[in-house]
Design a protein around this motif. Structure first.
Motif, mmCIF file in Angstrom:
data_model
loop_
_atom_site.group_PDB
_atom_site.id
_atom_site.type_symbol
_atom_site.label_atom_id
_atom_site.label_comp_id
_atom_site.label_asym_id
_atom_site.label_seq_id
_atom_site.Cartn_x
_atom_site.Cartn_y
_atom_site.Cartn_z
ATOM 1 N N VAL A 134 0.825 -1.212 0.000
ATOM 2 C CA VAL A 134 0.000 0.000 0.000
ATOM 3 C C VAL A 134 0.864 1.269 0.000
ATOM 4 O O VAL A 134 0.606 2.210 -0.750
ATOM 5 C CB VAL A 134 -0.967 0.002 1.214
ATOM 6 C CG1 VAL A 134 -1.623 1.365 1.369
ATOM 7 C CG2 VAL A 134 -2.028 -1.092 1.052
ATOM 8 N N LEU A 135 1.881 1.270 0.823
ATOM 9 C CA LEU A 135 2.706 2.480 0.925
ATOM 10 C C LEU A 135 3.354 2.886 -0.403
ATOM 11 O O LEU A 135 3.208 4.033 -0.835
ATOM 12 C CB LEU A 135 3.748 2.315 2.045
ATOM 13 C CG LEU A 135 4.509 3.580 2.417
ATOM 14 C CD1 LEU A 135 4.673 3.675 3.938
ATOM 15 C CD2 LEU A 135 5.859 3.645 1.762
ATOM 16 N N PRO A 136 4.027 1.972 -1.095
ATOM 17 C CA PRO A 136 4.620 2.405 -2.375
ATOM 18 C C PRO A 136 3.593 2.788 -3.435
ATOM 19 O O PRO A 136 3.872 3.631 -4.280
ATOM 20 C CB PRO A 136 5.462 1.203 -2.824
ATOM 21 C CG PRO A 136 5.114 0.076 -1.945
ATOM 22 C CD PRO A 136 4.452 0.619 -0.722
ATOM 23 N N LEU A 185 1.381 7.053 -6.763
ATOM 24 C CA LEU A 185 0.225 7.726 -7.374
ATOM 25 C C LEU A 185 0.214 9.221 -7.062
ATOM 26 O O LEU A 185 -0.481 9.990 -7.721
ATOM 27 C CB LEU A 185 -1.087 7.092 -6.901
ATOM 28 C CG LEU A 185 -1.335 5.627 -7.259
ATOM 29 C CD1 LEU A 185 -2.744 5.222 -6.861
ATOM 30 C CD2 LEU A 185 -1.106 5.351 -8.736
ATOM 31 N N LYS A 186 0.962 9.614 -6.050
ATOM 32 C CA LYS A 186 1.119 11.018 -5.646
ATOM 33 C C LYS A 186 -0.169 11.641 -5.100
ATOM 34 O O LYS A 186 -0.196 12.119 -3.980
ATOM 35 C CB LYS A 186 1.619 11.895 -6.806
ATOM 36 C CG LYS A 186 2.929 11.432 -7.398
ATOM 37 C CD LYS A 186 4.122 11.972 -6.623
ATOM 38 C CE LYS A 186 5.426 11.750 -7.350
ATOM 39 N NZ LYS A 186 5.858 10.349 -7.401
ATOM 40 N N VAL A 221 -8.317 9.928 -14.303
ATOM 41 C CA VAL A 221 -8.101 9.148 -15.528
ATOM 42 C C VAL A 221 -8.644 7.735 -15.403
ATOM 43 O O VAL A 221 -8.595 6.961 -16.351
ATOM 44 C CB VAL A 221 -6.595 9.062 -15.889
ATOM 45 C CG1 VAL A 221 -6.039 10.445 -16.178
ATOM 46 C CG2 VAL A 221 -5.793 8.374 -14.796
ATOM 47 N N GLY A 222 -9.166 7.395 -14.255
ATOM 48 C CA GLY A 222 -9.614 6.017 -14.002
ATOM 49 C C GLY A 222 -8.604 5.293 -13.134
ATOM 50 O O GLY A 222 -7.559 5.845 -12.785
ATOM 51 N N TYR A 223 -8.926 4.059 -12.827
ATOM 52 C CA TYR A 223 -8.101 3.296 -11.875
ATOM 53 C C TYR A 223 -6.645 3.226 -12.287
ATOM 54 O O TYR A 223 -6.327 2.900 -13.419
ATOM 55 C CB TYR A 223 -8.638 1.873 -11.739
ATOM 56 C CG TYR A 223 -9.996 1.828 -11.104
ATOM 57 C CD1 TYR A 223 -10.161 2.189 -9.772
ATOM 58 C CD2 TYR A 223 -11.115 1.451 -11.838
ATOM 59 C CE1 TYR A 223 -11.416 2.169 -9.191
ATOM 60 C CE2 TYR A 223 -12.372 1.422 -11.261
ATOM 61 C CZ TYR A 223 -12.518 1.785 -9.930
ATOM 62 O OH TYR A 223 -13.754 1.766 -9.359
ATOM 63 N N ARG A 224 -5.758 3.544 -11.333
ATOM 64 C CA ARG A 224 -4.324 3.417 -11.589
ATOM 65 C C ARG A 224 -3.686 2.320 -10.756
ATOM 66 O O ARG A 224 -2.520 1.978 -10.970
ATOM 67 C CB ARG A 224 -3.634 4.764 -11.335
ATOM 68 C CG ARG A 224 -3.950 5.800 -12.424
ATOM 69 C CD ARG A 224 -3.357 7.145 -12.086
ATOM 70 N NE ARG A 224 -4.014 7.717 -10.928
ATOM 71 C CZ ARG A 224 -3.414 8.499 -10.040
ATOM 72 N NH1 ARG A 224 -2.150 8.813 -10.187
ATOM 73 N NH2 ARG A 224 -4.087 8.972 -8.997
ATOM 74 N N ARG A 282 -1.331 1.024 -13.328
ATOM 75 C CA ARG A 282 0.133 0.952 -13.266
ATOM 76 C C ARG A 282 0.617 -0.036 -12.227
ATOM 77 O O ARG A 282 1.763 -0.462 -12.251
ATOM 78 C CB ARG A 282 0.717 2.334 -12.921
ATOM 79 C CG ARG A 282 0.410 3.419 -13.895
ATOM 80 C CD ARG A 282 0.882 3.053 -15.283
ATOM 81 N NE ARG A 282 0.924 4.223 -16.144
ATOM 82 C CZ ARG A 282 2.035 4.901 -16.391
ATOM 83 N NH1 ARG A 282 3.165 4.540 -15.862
ATOM 84 N NH2 ARG A 282 1.995 5.943 -17.184
ATOM 85 N N HIS A 283 -0.269 -0.310 -11.265
ATOM 86 C CA HIS A 283 0.100 -1.235 -10.187
ATOM 87 C C HIS A 283 -0.957 -2.320 -10.070
ATOM 88 O O HIS A 283 -2.138 -2.012 -9.875
ATOM 89 C CB HIS A 283 0.164 -0.510 -8.836
ATOM 90 C CG HIS A 283 1.276 0.483 -8.743
ATOM 91 N ND1 HIS A 283 2.534 0.126 -8.332
ATOM 92 C CD2 HIS A 283 1.315 1.802 -9.012
ATOM 93 C CE1 HIS A 283 3.310 1.201 -8.347
ATOM 94 N NE2 HIS A 283 2.608 2.226 -8.766
#
Ligand code: ADP
Ligand code: MG
Length: 240
Positions: free
Chosen positions: A84-86, A91-92, A97-100, A175-176
């Motif tokens: 979760v932390l990384p 994601l900042k 834009v939808g789920y990242r 992305r993840h």
């Protein structure tokens, strides 16, 4: 170098792969080295976590370096925060834009626990986090534009596959992708659904991670087919 391997041995951290980032030793060190945003640092402190667990020490830098990871560590060793932390770091902040990030869990109960941990760790940032259930799947399915607002998705495989197939859930910005309790998700019965989810997550630079208490060698071989030069991390005794 000598010291690094002593440190890993002492904490029963074993690593396999190439160019493996060093573990960090304290949350302070992590904050300094990676410029962790103050809100995250605050939330870690607010959780009462004084120091990272071994899986967090090693897996967090590996994920922050953009690497695929297969992480094995005993139940109760803090694997949730290790992914979760990384993700929150990377994601900042919220976007539209939808789920990242997508986190898959074999059961609803575990998915709920992950959801709650993300909520706690993200206090102070307005991330939109969705746990896919029968109810949310229905509403979001009816209004796909609502999905744009979300950043992080947590789901069981069956729910998500249903959303992909029946409700045109789009996962091309992901992305993840995390498989929690990956040994179960890569077993017969779940495997077809997991495959379907992989296919939907079409972003070319998606980062994948597996977290599990155990990873039988057959499952590991399978995992190797869809990961890119993964770093394998094993915490504890060899046969645990
Ligand atoms: P796992 O997924 O490895 O079984 P969890 O992520 O569910 O373990 O964590 C188990 C418990 O340990 C949770 O209650 C969690 O809040 C707590 N925990 C996680 N990281 C730390 C830490 N660094 N220090 C103290 N407790 C922690
Ligand atoms: Mg867990």
């Amino acid at each position: 170098k000598e010291q690094l391997s002593l440190f890993r041995n002492h904490l029963k951290i074993r690593v396999y792969g190439t160019d493996i980032p060093n573990p960090f030793r304290s949350f302070d060190e992590l904050a300094k080295q990676y410029q962790v945003e103050p809100y995250l640092q605050r939330n870690i402190l607010a959780s009462g976590f004084k120091k990272p667990t071994p899986i967090q020490m090693q897996a967090i830098p590996v994920i922050l370096h953009g690497r695929d990871v297969m992480a094995m560590a005993p139940t109760g060793s803090g694997k949730t925060m290790a992914f979760v932390l990384p993700i929150l770091y990377d994601l900042k902040g919220p976007e539209k834009v939808g789920y990242r990030a997508v986190i898959i869990s074999p059961t609803r109960e575990l998915a709920t626990q992950i959801f709650n941990q993300i909520k706690k760790l993200s206090v102070g940032k307005k991330f939109k986090i969705c746990m896919l259930t029968k109810a949310t799947a229905a509403t979001q399915g009816q209004a796909p534009h609502l999905r744009q607002k979300y950043d992080i998705l947590i789901s069981t495989p069956l729910r998500l596959v249903h959303a992909i197939q029946q409700e045109k859930m789009e996962l091309d910005h992901v992305r993840h992708l995390v498989l929690d309790e990956a040994d179960k998700l890569l077993e017969q019965g779940f495997l077809e659904q997991t495959d379907e989810i992989f296919a939907a997550c079409s972003h070319p630079s998606i980062q994948k991670s597996l977290f599990s208490a155990t990873l039988p060698s057959g499952v590991e071989a399978l995992a190797n087919t869809f990961m890119r030069s993964p770093v394998r991390i094993v915490i504890g005794s060899k046969n645990a």
